[in-house]
Design a protein around this motif. Structure first.
Motif, PDB file in Angstrom:
ATOM      1  N   PRO A   1       0.796  -1.234   0.000  1.00 60.62           N
ATOM      2  CA  PRO A   1       0.000   0.000   0.000  1.00 60.62           C
ATOM      3  C   PRO A   1       0.824   1.277   0.000  1.00 60.62           C
ATOM      4  O   PRO A   1       0.288   2.352  -0.278  1.00 60.62           O
ATOM      5  CB  PRO A   1      -0.812  -0.123   1.297  1.00 60.62           C
ATOM      6  N   LEU A   2       2.130   1.181   0.289  1.00 59.95           N
ATOM      7  CA  LEU A   2       2.972   2.379   0.324  1.00 59.95           C
ATOM      8  C   LEU A   2       2.862   3.168  -0.973  1.00 59.95           C
ATOM      9  O   LEU A   2       2.740   4.403  -0.965  1.00 59.95           O
ATOM     10  CB  LEU A   2       4.428   1.981   0.583  1.00 59.95           C
ATOM     11  N   ARG A   3       2.910   2.484  -2.113  1.00 56.57           N
ATOM     12  CA  ARG A   3       2.889   3.200  -3.395  1.00 56.57           C
ATOM     13  C   ARG A   3       1.565   3.921  -3.612  1.00 56.57           C
ATOM     14  O   ARG A   3       1.541   5.015  -4.176  1.00 56.57           O
ATOM     15  CB  ARG A   3       3.193   2.242  -4.542  1.00 56.57           C
ATOM     16  N   ALA A   4       0.469   3.315  -3.155  1.00 55.32           N
ATOM     17  CA  ALA A   4      -0.814   3.986  -3.269  1.00 55.32           C
ATOM     18  C   ALA A   4      -0.867   5.205  -2.358  1.00 55.32           C
ATOM     19  O   ALA A   4      -1.440   6.237  -2.718  1.00 55.32           O
ATOM     20  CB  ALA A   4      -1.938   3.017  -2.909  1.00 55.32           C
ATOM     21  N   ALA A   5      -0.252   5.103  -1.176  1.00 53.40           N
ATOM     22  CA  ALA A   5      -0.214   6.244  -0.266  1.00 53.40           C
ATOM     23  C   ALA A   5       0.578   7.393  -0.872  1.00 53.40           C
ATOM     24  O   ALA A   5       0.175   8.562  -0.788  1.00 53.40           O
ATOM     25  CB  ALA A   5       0.397   5.819   1.068  1.00 53.40           C
ATOM     26  N   VAL A   6       1.712   7.074  -1.497  1.00 49.19           N
ATOM     27  CA  VAL A   6       2.529   8.105  -2.139  1.00 49.19           C
ATOM     28  C   VAL A   6       1.740   8.807  -3.233  1.00 49.19           C
ATOM     29  O   VAL A   6       1.693  10.041  -3.317  1.00 49.19           O
ATOM     30  CB  VAL A   6       3.830   7.492  -2.699  1.00 49.19           C
ATOM     31  N   ARG A   7       1.099   8.035  -4.083  1.00 51.01           N
ATOM     32  CA  ARG A   7       0.338   8.629  -5.183  1.00 51.01           C
ATOM     33  C   ARG A   7      -0.802   9.497  -4.653  1.00 51.01           C
ATOM     34  O   ARG A   7      -1.019  10.612  -5.141  1.00 51.01           O
ATOM     35  CB  ARG A   7      -0.210   7.538  -6.107  1.00 51.01           C
ATOM     36  N   ALA A   8      -1.542   9.020  -3.659  1.00 49.04           N
ATOM     37  CA  ALA A   8      -2.673   9.788  -3.136  1.00 49.04           C
ATOM     38  C   ALA A   8      -2.222  11.108  -2.528  1.00 49.04           C
ATOM     39  O   ALA A   8      -2.840  12.161  -2.763  1.00 49.04           O
ATOM     40  CB  ALA A   8      -3.425   8.960  -2.095  1.00 49.04           C
ATOM     41  N   LEU A   9      -1.146  11.096  -1.751  1.00 49.00           N
ATOM     42  CA  LEU A   9      -0.644  12.326  -1.146  1.00 49.00           C
ATOM     43  C   LEU A   9      -0.157  13.295  -2.216  1.00 49.00           C
ATOM     44  O   LEU A   9      -0.338  14.511  -2.101  1.00 49.00           O
ATOM     45  CB  LEU A   9       0.463  12.007  -0.148  1.00 49.00           C
TER      46      LEU A   9
END
Length: 632
Positions: free
Chosen positions: A353-361
């Motif tokens: 999920p880290l990559r999704a968190a980066v993209r969302a932020l």
């Protein structure tokens, strides 16, 4: 190490079948092209992954068709033009020496030297073992290069993949040390190789630099004189790799040299590829927003001719970057939000999920940093975010217990181990598929969720919604359609003080579907946790990327406006996109703003000061823009 600004990396792994190798090479002409591009740091192989040396060696195996000191001529040309030059050494792969000395090769669990998970045409099919005499051989060649070429600045040691090895040397080493696991010895071996190599270089050439590629930054540690992020977005890395590294590497080496290496081509081994200017601009401007200096990778033309379209492209792109040079700084980026992960390994996994968190932020235009448990404290941040896949280490627990900011968390581990922090007790998993109540209709979470009991002093918001049924196979029929039914007696979010826990596995859902309503949920939690953010905007696209920096009374806002788009089996960037009618606001001390400058021409812009924010309307621009807020 001096801090170079524009780097050029020339790959050269030439097959023995190239019989006219470097026959038309002219070191002076090559040096002229490097200087024309504004390059001040150049890397070229002294030895490649074939095991061939490109210099006058008495120890290694010289390329059979090489009739000149190719490396030496380039070193002389760079010295004359005041261009620092590093020697590339492939450390983990050596095709020729694996044939000459098969006992130096890594042995797989089946007892062979070929790695079954690698294509046979890949150089990685056979790798070398650093517990064999190969290590001494490699060190002897490094010492030879240092002695022969007194002006080189250091070494780039590549392909350090010490996999678990069952060769006689490793088995004897495990017995000597009492190490039962081949995996554990492999990790120790890599750390020791990096430390020994760095010590050798610095002992023979004080002030020389080293970088160890393909080994974790934590394993190389302080043995790395600089950091280099290798990322070819069209060569397998993708366009979500660099954002993760860019938000993390400056935290690992604040203010230190960090390179952002991409390729003029589409992947390594692609001799005929030349990406558009805009594609390189995107990569390099993105890195520069976070203090990473540009580095272009290319291939050496076998006969030594100059690939002029390559140099023309690099000259144009580096020229455009230099127009904004006065806006770039090596000072740490200003961030209020910390995205906390457990280990460096999570950075490399595209399925976490880290990559999704980066993209969302990034889509929400929130300046943030990625830190690991062992990194610096959280004290400088206002908000810490815990993605749901991670465990809660004792180090992180202590940091969070003493943290004065807000914590946003989700996932089973945080619910069970940090219940007091969030005012919750985990009552198990919610039935799937998970929905949650929202105005007008229930929304899908696209991942799991936790049933939360609210403890004293905490407040619940919203509700999870159960499905009529879960997917499966019952009564001889498929159960596929699973609409939402009724609200469950469990909240969607729980707030205790400034801390907020989300019952839904928010970032896993974003990873699966990228749903905008999940990003909106994150946005609402951030608005509660950080009501007066440092940066606000209007009129930016979701794909617009921003970063903030601050240095000696100057604050900078960087804006990147390109969009990688799907093309067949890959993604590409071909042009920048116009941004019209955008407005940005930066939180400042009242009465401290002297002027606002727009780059690259440093034109003064009108601005207003209100409620502690400096606000300016941006002129139309394409691709990249930079704003300086000059403080009095």
């Amino acid at each position: 190490m001096a801090k170079p600004r524009y780097a050029f990396f020339c790959d050269n792994h030439t097959q023995a079948e190239v019989r006219d190798f470097a026959c038309n090479f002219d070191g002076e002409k090559y040096g002229d092209q490097l200087a024309r591009c504004g390059v001040d740091f150049f890397t070229f192989p002294a030895r490649c992954n074939r095991g061939f040396a490109y210099y006058d060696t008495d120890i290694g195996t010289r390329h059979p068709a090489l009739k000149r000191d190719l490396f030496g001529e380039l070193a002389a040309a760079c010295e004359k033009r005041n261009i620092a030059m590093a020697a590339y050494f492939n450390g983990g792969i050596s095709g020729v020496e694996a044939v000459q000395h098969p006992e130096w090769a890594l042995v797989n669990p089946e007892g062979g030297v070929m790695l079954g998970t690698v294509r046979r045409e890949s150089p990685f099919i056979i790798r070398m073992c650093f517990n064999s005499p190969y290590r001494r051989h490699l060190h002897a060649m490094i010492a030879e290069v240092i002695e022969k070429y007194p002006h080189i600045s250091g070494f780039f040691i590549d392909c350090l993949h010490q996999a678990p090895c069952l060769c006689p040397y490793c088995q004897a080493e495990r017995a000597r040390r009492g190490i039962g696991s081949p995996e554990e010895l492999a990790k120790i071996t890599l750390r020791e190789f990096c430390a020994e190599t760095a010590a050798l270089v610095k002992n023979l050439r004080p002030g020389a630099n080293c970088f160890f590629n393909s080994v974790s930054f934590s394993s190389a540690g302080e043995n790395n004189s600089f950091l280099d992020c290798e990322c070819l977005p069209t060569g397998g890395w993708g366009y979500e790799f660099l954002p993760v590294r860019a938000h993390w590497l400056p935290e690992l080496r604040p203010g230190g040299p960090v390179f952002n290496m991409t390729g003029r081509f589409y992947t390594w081994g692609d001799f005929g590829g030349l990406r558009p200017d805009a594609a390189l601009e995107y990569d390099f401007f993105y890195g520069l927003m976070f203090g990473m200096r540009p580095e272009t990778g290319t291939h050496f033309s076998p006969r030594g001719e100059l690939d002029m379209p390559v140099f023309d492209t690099v000259a144009r792109v580096y020229g455009k970057l230099r127009e904004f040079e006065s806006f770039f700084t090596s000072a740490p980026r200003h961030t209020e939000v910390a995205l906390v992960l457990g280990s460096e390994e999570e950075l490399n996994d595209p399925e976490v999920p880290l990559r999704a968190a980066v993209r969302a932020l990034e889509e929400l235009h929130v300046p943030f940093s990625i830190i690991t448990d062992e990194a610096r404290s959280l004290d400088s941040f206002e908000v810490a975010i815990l993605p749901e896949n991670r465990e809660i280490s004792p180090v992180l627990r202590r940091k969070l217990e003493g943290f004065g900011g807000a914590v946003i968390g989700c996932g089973r581990a945080a619910a069970e181990e940090l219940g007091d922090l969030f005012g919750i007790e985990c009552a198990g998993a919610a039935p799937e598929p998970v929905y949650y109540d929202a105005p007008g209709m229930a929304r899908a979470a696209y991942a799991g969720a936790e049933k939360l009991k609210i403890l004293h002093g905490a407040e619940g918001r919203g509700a999870l919604v159960a499905p009529y049924c879960s997917k499966g196979f019952e009564n001889g029929m498929a159960v596929y359609y699973t609409p939402p039914d009724k609200a469950l007696p469990f909240p969607l979010t729980v707030r205790k003080g400034r801390n907020i826990f989300c019952a839904a596995h928010l970032f896993s859902g974003l990873l699966v579907r990228g749903a905008v309503h999940l990003r909106t949920l994150l946005e609402s939690m951030l608005a509660e946790a950080l009501p007066r953010p440092r940066f606000r905007s209007r009129g930016l696209y979701s794909f617009t990327r921003i970063a903030l920096a601050e240095e000696k009374g100057r604050q900078f806002i960087y804006l990147l406006n390109y969009l990688p788009e799907a093309r067949g089996k890959t993604f590409a960037v071909e042009e920048g996109i116009d941004l019209l009618g955008a407005r940005v606001s930066l939180r400042v001390e009242e009465g401290t703003v002297e002027k606002v400058l727009w780059g690259p021409e440093r034109r003064e812009l009108p601005f207003t000061l209100s409620a502690g924010y400096c606000t300016a309307d941006l002129p139309p621009f394409r691709g990249f823009g930079a704003l300086e807020v000059r403080l009095s």
